[in-house]
Motif scaffolding. Structure first.
Motif, PDB file in Angstrom:
ATOM      1  N   LYS A   1       0.859  -1.190   0.000  1.00  0.00           N
ATOM      2  CA  LYS A   1       0.000   0.000   0.000  1.00  0.00           C
ATOM      3  C   LYS A   1       0.889   1.232   0.000  1.00  0.00           C
ATOM      4  CE  LYS A   1      -4.468  -1.408   1.448  1.00  0.00           C
ATOM      5  NZ  LYS A   1      -5.485  -1.464   2.430  1.00  0.00           N
ATOM      6  N   GLY A   2       0.477   2.222  -0.763  1.00  0.00           N
ATOM      7  CA  GLY A   2       1.282   3.420  -0.933  1.00  0.00           C
ATOM      8  C   GLY A   2       2.008   3.422  -2.272  1.00  0.00           C
ATOM      9  N   LYS A   3       2.018   2.262  -2.961  1.00  0.00           N
ATOM     10  CA  LYS A   3       2.611   2.133  -4.291  1.00  0.00           C
ATOM     11  C   LYS A   3       1.560   1.566  -5.238  1.00  0.00           C
ATOM     12  CE  LYS A   3       7.526   1.341  -3.764  1.00  0.00           C
ATOM     13  NZ  LYS A   3       8.635   0.585  -4.323  1.00  0.00           N
ATOM     14  N   PHE A   4       1.727   1.841  -6.515  1.00  0.00           N
ATOM     15  CA  PHE A   4       0.948   1.145  -7.524  1.00  0.00           C
ATOM     16  C   PHE A   4       1.532  -0.263  -7.653  1.00  0.00           C
ATOM     17  CE2 PHE A   4       0.234   5.524  -8.847  1.00  0.00           C
ATOM     18  CZ  PHE A   4      -1.107   5.509  -9.201  1.00  0.00           C
TER      19      PHE A   4
ATOM     20  N   ASP B   1      11.543  -1.579 -13.828  1.00  0.00           N
ATOM     21  CA  ASP B   1      12.870  -1.023 -13.546  1.00  0.00           C
ATOM     22  C   ASP B   1      12.839   0.491 -13.389  1.00  0.00           C
ATOM     23  OD1 ASP B   1      13.792  -3.624 -13.605  1.00  0.00           O
ATOM     24  OD2 ASP B   1      14.773  -3.446 -15.566  1.00  0.00           O
ATOM     25  N   THR B   2      11.936   1.160 -14.097  1.00  0.00           N
ATOM     26  CA  THR B   2      11.799   2.609 -13.998  1.00  0.00           C
ATOM     27  C   THR B   2      11.177   3.030 -12.666  1.00  0.00           C
ATOM     28  OG1 THR B   2      11.541   2.809 -16.390  1.00  0.00           O
ATOM     29  CG2 THR B   2      10.722   4.641 -15.065  1.00  0.00           C
ATOM     30  N   HIS B   3      10.222   2.243 -12.163  1.00  0.00           N
ATOM     31  CA  HIS B   3       9.406   2.667 -11.022  1.00  0.00           C
ATOM     32  C   HIS B   3       9.680   1.968  -9.697  1.00  0.00           C
ATOM     33  CE1 HIS B   3       6.644   5.306 -13.200  1.00  0.00           C
ATOM     34  NE2 HIS B   3       6.831   4.484 -14.216  1.00  0.00           N
ATOM     35  N   LYS B   4      10.335   0.815  -9.699  1.00  0.00           N
ATOM     36  CA  LYS B   4      10.399  -0.042  -8.501  1.00  0.00           C
ATOM     37  C   LYS B   4      10.933   0.654  -7.262  1.00  0.00           C
ATOM     38  CE  LYS B   4      14.875  -1.955  -9.607  1.00  0.00           C
ATOM     39  NZ  LYS B   4      15.618  -3.102 -10.049  1.00  0.00           N
ATOM     40  N   ASP B   5      11.823   1.584  -7.412  1.00  0.00           N
ATOM     41  CA  ASP B   5      12.395   2.260  -6.243  1.00  0.00           C
ATOM     42  C   ASP B   5      11.631   3.528  -5.865  1.00  0.00           C
ATOM     43  OD1 ASP B   5      14.428   0.351  -5.947  1.00  0.00           O
ATOM     44  OD2 ASP B   5      15.660   1.354  -7.460  1.00  0.00           O
ATOM     45  N   LYS B   6      10.543   3.800  -6.603  1.00  0.00           N
ATOM     46  CA  LYS B   6       9.776   5.023  -6.350  1.00  0.00           C
ATOM     47  C   LYS B   6       8.321   4.726  -6.022  1.00  0.00           C
ATOM     48  CE  LYS B   6      10.994   6.533 -10.356  1.00  0.00           C
ATOM     49  NZ  LYS B   6      11.017   7.278 -11.580  1.00  0.00           N
ATOM     50  N   ASP B   7       7.514   4.495  -7.050  1.00  0.00           N
ATOM     51  CA  ASP B   7       6.073   4.528  -6.856  1.00  0.00           C
ATOM     52  C   ASP B   7       5.285   3.322  -7.361  1.00  0.00           C
ATOM     53  OD1 ASP B   7       6.587   4.995  -9.503  1.00  0.00           O
ATOM     54  OD2 ASP B   7       5.546   6.907  -9.617  1.00  0.00           O
TER      55      ASP B   7
ATOM     56  N   ALA C   1      -4.144   0.493  -7.222  1.00  0.00           N
ATOM     57  CA  ALA C   1      -3.761   1.850  -6.824  1.00  0.00           C
ATOM     58  C   ALA C   1      -3.089   1.832  -5.450  1.00  0.00           C
ATOM     59  CB  ALA C   1      -4.991   2.750  -6.804  1.00  0.00           C
ATOM     60  N   PRO C   2      -2.395   2.898  -5.108  1.00  0.00           N
ATOM     61  CA  PRO C   2      -1.717   2.977  -3.807  1.00  0.00           C
ATOM     62  C   PRO C   2      -2.637   2.799  -2.602  1.00  0.00           C
ATOM     63  CG  PRO C   2      -0.888   4.681  -5.256  1.00  0.00           C
ATOM     64  CD  PRO C   2      -2.060   4.054  -5.959  1.00  0.00           C
ATOM     65  N   ASP C   3      -3.925   3.081  -2.768  1.00  0.00           N
ATOM     66  CA  ASP C   3      -4.862   2.907  -1.652  1.00  0.00           C
ATOM     67  C   ASP C   3      -5.428   1.490  -1.580  1.00  0.00           C
ATOM     68  OD1 ASP C   3      -6.654   2.892  -3.766  1.00  0.00           O
ATOM     69  OD2 ASP C   3      -7.851   4.563  -3.026  1.00  0.00           O
ATOM     70  N   GLY C   4      -4.977   0.603  -2.477  1.00  0.00           N
ATOM     71  CA  GLY C   4      -5.412  -0.789  -2.466  1.00  0.00           C
ATOM     72  C   GLY C   4      -6.613  -1.092  -3.338  1.00  0.00           C
ATOM     73  N   THR C   5      -7.171  -0.081  -3.981  1.00  0.00           N
ATOM     74  CA  THR C   5      -8.306  -0.303  -4.872  1.00  0.00           C
ATOM     75  C   THR C   5      -7.808  -0.665  -6.269  1.00  0.00           C
ATOM     76  OG1 THR C   5      -8.424   2.021  -5.550  1.00  0.00           O
ATOM     77  CG2 THR C   5      -9.739   1.355  -3.624  1.00  0.00           C
ATOM     78  N   VAL C   6      -8.681  -1.256  -7.060  1.00  0.00           N
ATOM     79  CA  VAL C   6      -8.335  -1.557  -8.446  1.00  0.00           C
ATOM     80  C   VAL C   6      -8.561  -0.294  -9.264  1.00  0.00           C
ATOM     81  CG1 VAL C   6      -8.912  -2.921 -10.484  1.00  0.00           C
ATOM     82  CG2 VAL C   6      -8.838  -4.010  -8.227  1.00  0.00           C
ATOM     83  N   ALA C   7      -7.481   0.238  -9.818  1.00  0.00           N
ATOM     84  CA  ALA C   7      -7.553   1.459 -10.619  1.00  0.00           C
ATOM     85  C   ALA C   7      -7.964   1.151 -12.049  1.00  0.00           C
ATOM     86  CB  ALA C   7      -6.209   2.180 -10.611  1.00  0.00           C
ATOM     87  N   ARG C   8      -7.522   0.002 -12.563  1.00  0.00           N
ATOM     88  CA  ARG C   8      -7.788  -0.329 -13.961  1.00  0.00           C
ATOM     89  C   ARG C   8      -7.539  -1.808 -14.188  1.00  0.00           C
ATOM     90  NH1 ARG C   8      -8.041   4.005 -17.621  1.00  0.00           N
ATOM     91  NH2 ARG C   8      -8.807   3.196 -19.569  1.00  0.00           N
TER      92      ARG C   8
ATOM     93  N   LYS D   1       0.706  10.012  -1.869  1.00  0.00           N
ATOM     94  CA  LYS D   1       2.127  10.373  -1.995  1.00  0.00           C
ATOM     95  C   LYS D   1       2.728   9.824  -3.281  1.00  0.00           C
ATOM     96  CE  LYS D   1       3.122  10.674   2.933  1.00  0.00           C
ATOM     97  NZ  LYS D   1       3.874  10.103   4.054  1.00  0.00           N
ATOM     98  N   ALA D   2       2.206   8.694  -3.746  1.00  0.00           N
ATOM     99  CA  ALA D   2       2.731   8.073  -4.979  1.00  0.00           C
ATOM    100  C   ALA D   2       2.498   8.953  -6.202  1.00  0.00           C
ATOM    101  CB  ALA D   2       2.098   6.699  -5.187  1.00  0.00           C
ATOM    102  N   CYS D   3       1.577   9.898  -6.094  1.00  0.00           N
ATOM    103  CA  CYS D   3       1.244  10.754  -7.234  1.00  0.00           C
ATOM    104  C   CYS D   3       1.963  12.095  -7.196  1.00  0.00           C
ATOM    105  CB  CYS D   3      -0.268  10.964  -7.276  1.00  0.00           C
ATOM    106  SG  CYS D   3      -1.186   9.456  -7.581  1.00  0.00           S
TER     107      CYS D   3
END
Length: 164
Positions: free
Chosen positions: A39-42, A67-73, A126-133, A161-163
């Motif tokens: 939670k907090g990450k996509f 590889d682009t996102h793993k250390d961020k969001d 989504a970061p909040d645990g919901t299905v975004a898509r 925060k992920a956004c």
């Protein structure tokens, strides 16, 4: 037993087979991955199989995105949705140089996202645990980026925060 009963009642109320945040899978090395801990990450949950041509086409896109996102969001989970020999699957992962965790989940086992109607299927949690898509068919790095931007433009996304 009480937790199992509570989960069952929650699922009946929601009309789903599982609660998405309860998804726990082991990778090919035996390491446990827990969706709720992210939670907090996509989380890109990609259902695929080694015999599926569109699945193979999207692997480089998923590697690039992870590889682009793993250390961020965001992170990618590759959920291998077939009955695969573990040794063959491990060789396949090495040959394809897959950098994200591959988590076997045989087709007979239910998913927290309902039935998988075709491969590949990608669920963006989504970061909040919901299905975004949910996306049926091969996906690209750019499409995942767009789906993230679209969720970040929602009221829930503006608080995440992920956004930022």
């Amino acid at each position: 037993m009480r937790r199992l009963l509570a989960l069952f009642l929650l699922l009946v109320a929601q009309g789903t087979a599982w609660a998405a945040d309860e998804l726990v899978l082991k990778d090919t090395g035996g390491r446990e991955h827990v969706l709720s801990e992210l939670k907090g990450k996509f989380v890109v949950v990609n259902f695929w199989a080694t015999w599926c041509p569109p699945c193979l086409e999207e692997i480089p896109e998923l590697i690039r995105f992870h590889d682009t996102h793993k250390d961020k969001d965001a992170v990618v989970w590759g959920v291998n949705h077939e009955k695969a020999d573990p040794a063959k699957l491990a060789r396949f992962i090495d040959e394809q140089m897959i950098s994200y965790p591959v988590l076997p989940l045989p087709p007979a086992r239910p998913t927290p996202f309902g039935p998988i109607r075709g491969l590949p299927t990608t669920v963006l949690v989504a970061p909040d645990g919901t299905v975004a898509r949910t996306h049926l068919g091969a996906i690209t790095h750019d499409t995942l980026e767009r789906y993230m931007r679209e969720w970040c433009a929602t009221p829930a996304g503006k608080e995440s925060k992920a956004c930022r």
